[in-house]
Design a protein around this motif. Sequence first.
Motif, PDB file in Angstrom:
ATOM      1  N   GLU A 541       0.837  -1.209   0.000  1.00  0.00           N
ATOM      2  CA  GLU A 541       0.000   0.000   0.000  1.00  0.00           C
ATOM      3  C   GLU A 541       0.870   1.257   0.000  1.00  0.00           C
ATOM      4  O   GLU A 541       0.607   2.211  -0.743  1.00  0.00           O
ATOM      5  N   THR A 542       1.928   1.261   0.810  1.00  0.00           N
ATOM      6  CA  THR A 542       2.818   2.430   0.886  1.00  0.00           C
ATOM      7  C   THR A 542       3.517   2.670  -0.442  1.00  0.00           C
ATOM      8  O   THR A 542       3.640   3.810  -0.907  1.00  0.00           O
ATOM      9  N   ASN A 545       1.086   4.174  -2.882  1.00  0.00           N
ATOM     10  CA  ASN A 545       0.880   5.590  -2.567  1.00  0.00           C
ATOM     11  C   ASN A 545       2.063   6.428  -3.046  1.00  0.00           C
ATOM     12  O   ASN A 545       1.884   7.536  -3.577  1.00  0.00           O
TER      13      ASN A 545
END
Length: 579
Positions: A541-542, A545
């Motif tokens: 997820e990071t 992003n």
Amino acid sequence: MIKVESLSFSFPQKELYKNISFTLEEAQHCAFIGTSGSGKSTLVDILLDPERYLFEGKLEIDPTCKMGYVSQFSPLDRTKETTVFEYIGDKYIKIQNEIQTICTEMETSSDIEPLLEKYQLALDAFDSIGGEDFESNINKKLNLANLMKLKDVRVSDLSGGEFKLIQVMKEMLGSPDLMIMDEPDVFLDFENLNALKNLINAHKGILLVVTHNRYLLNHCFNKIIHLENTEIQEFDGRYMEYNFSLLQTKMELQELAVAEEEEFKRNEKIINNLRAIATFNADASKGRALKARVSFQARLEARRIKAPFVDIKEPNISFGIDNEIEDMTVINVSNYSVAFDQLLLDNVSFEIKSTDKVAIIGPNGTGKTTLLRDIFNNNHDSIEINADAKVAYLSQIQGEMLKDSNTILEEFIDAGFNTYDEIRSYISHYGFEGEIVNQKIESLSGGEKNILQLAKVSTSKANVLLLDEPTSHLDTYTQIALEKAIEAYKGAILMISHDFYSVVNGMDYVLIINDKTIRKMSMRKFRQMIYASHFDKDYLETEQNKKAVEMKIELALRNTDFELAKGLVDELEELIKLL
């Protein structure tokens, strides 16, 4: 430990370094990066054997420095009957056997004095290389790489990737002060790549590793040395932080360039006005004003930034097509099997549609290259190629598609080009400038050879591409250019790759080799499987992003909205800290 100061070196046809300086010190794990053909491997050779090269400048190496080295080209010796354990511990086992032989002689000899001296010398030699713990240390390294299962396997039975890891362990076992590795990651599958990552991160000495692998770059190093356009730049920190630093510099330079461009245009307007006045007014003061303005304009031009590390030109890779095929099957594999000493693939079936982009994923030595080559040769009963399909092939064995004794010019004449100028213009898009067309293929770096293969594949205008490890030896800029070309391509691609980023950024789905057969897996599931096995829980997820913010920054810079870009850069910095 090592200090390079104002070093310059040239080949007859190319200047490699101009007054470069850098140091390698205790506890540094250093990634050595740069575009293909910039001279990284040559610089490694100079460090290993300075006496072979006539260079200018100073190279200081601590006389007590013990070096280890793993080459990018280390063919597996299929005649080796030794086990993996015996191969890694070769020098220890030799001394151990010598000690045992001396002990046996001492049992029956009447003159024991010379044997005692010999025995002591052998013991001292064994102790000096840490012989007391060598068996335990080998086991630790095998466990670290999750390769304990190979301990008693013959070296001749290893895959190329497994052999590369065994070489790394063998060199590391001697606890060198400086360990140099030249592209140790080439052709490693993802499991073996993680094994290499673990070995690198556990190593206590100084490391200098030539690599373009983005996974290793992001997870293994605390220093970057970047060689580009005959210059070197040192950066203390991780690769992600280095790229972040480059982005900041690029933004500053772009903002400055926009301001300078406005000043340049304003000055140009004044010059034009003064010239217009001078045509009907011979006033000397107006002439002096014009001359001053022209001089100022020249200074503005000279001040424009020329930074070799900030905005490196990607090659312009483009795969065109002569004839697109409507949505239908272009490759059909049905009940395919292949065996050498043992069965590799059995009862494999799949089909590739005319716009599918598919990666074949599997451990080293599972038959992937043989399958791809059989599809290209189209002479196997289990393989059917659509009659409208025009197939092009890139081989991981570069000599298969490029002839070492040919010049670049001859290779492209063979590919259908007619004139020198035509060839020179075409390959300039791939980063080959000037008289390099007259160089022989054998003189090129591994990365340059692979870029040439891509250039030849592109000339074919094929609507089906078979790519076997296309990113091997390629620098990161060319890898990204290749990903863009794959995304824009309108035909079908079947690609073998161990480069995780190339697979997830460019493929529609993957074909996973498991237990001698192949199963289809969606890209979403493949990403989740890899991240679950090898990354922290929130890493995916990071990273996503981070990529989204980078795209916003790129768009803001394109629109010269520097205030927005600066705000996004702060957001990006926080995400990089999490990674």
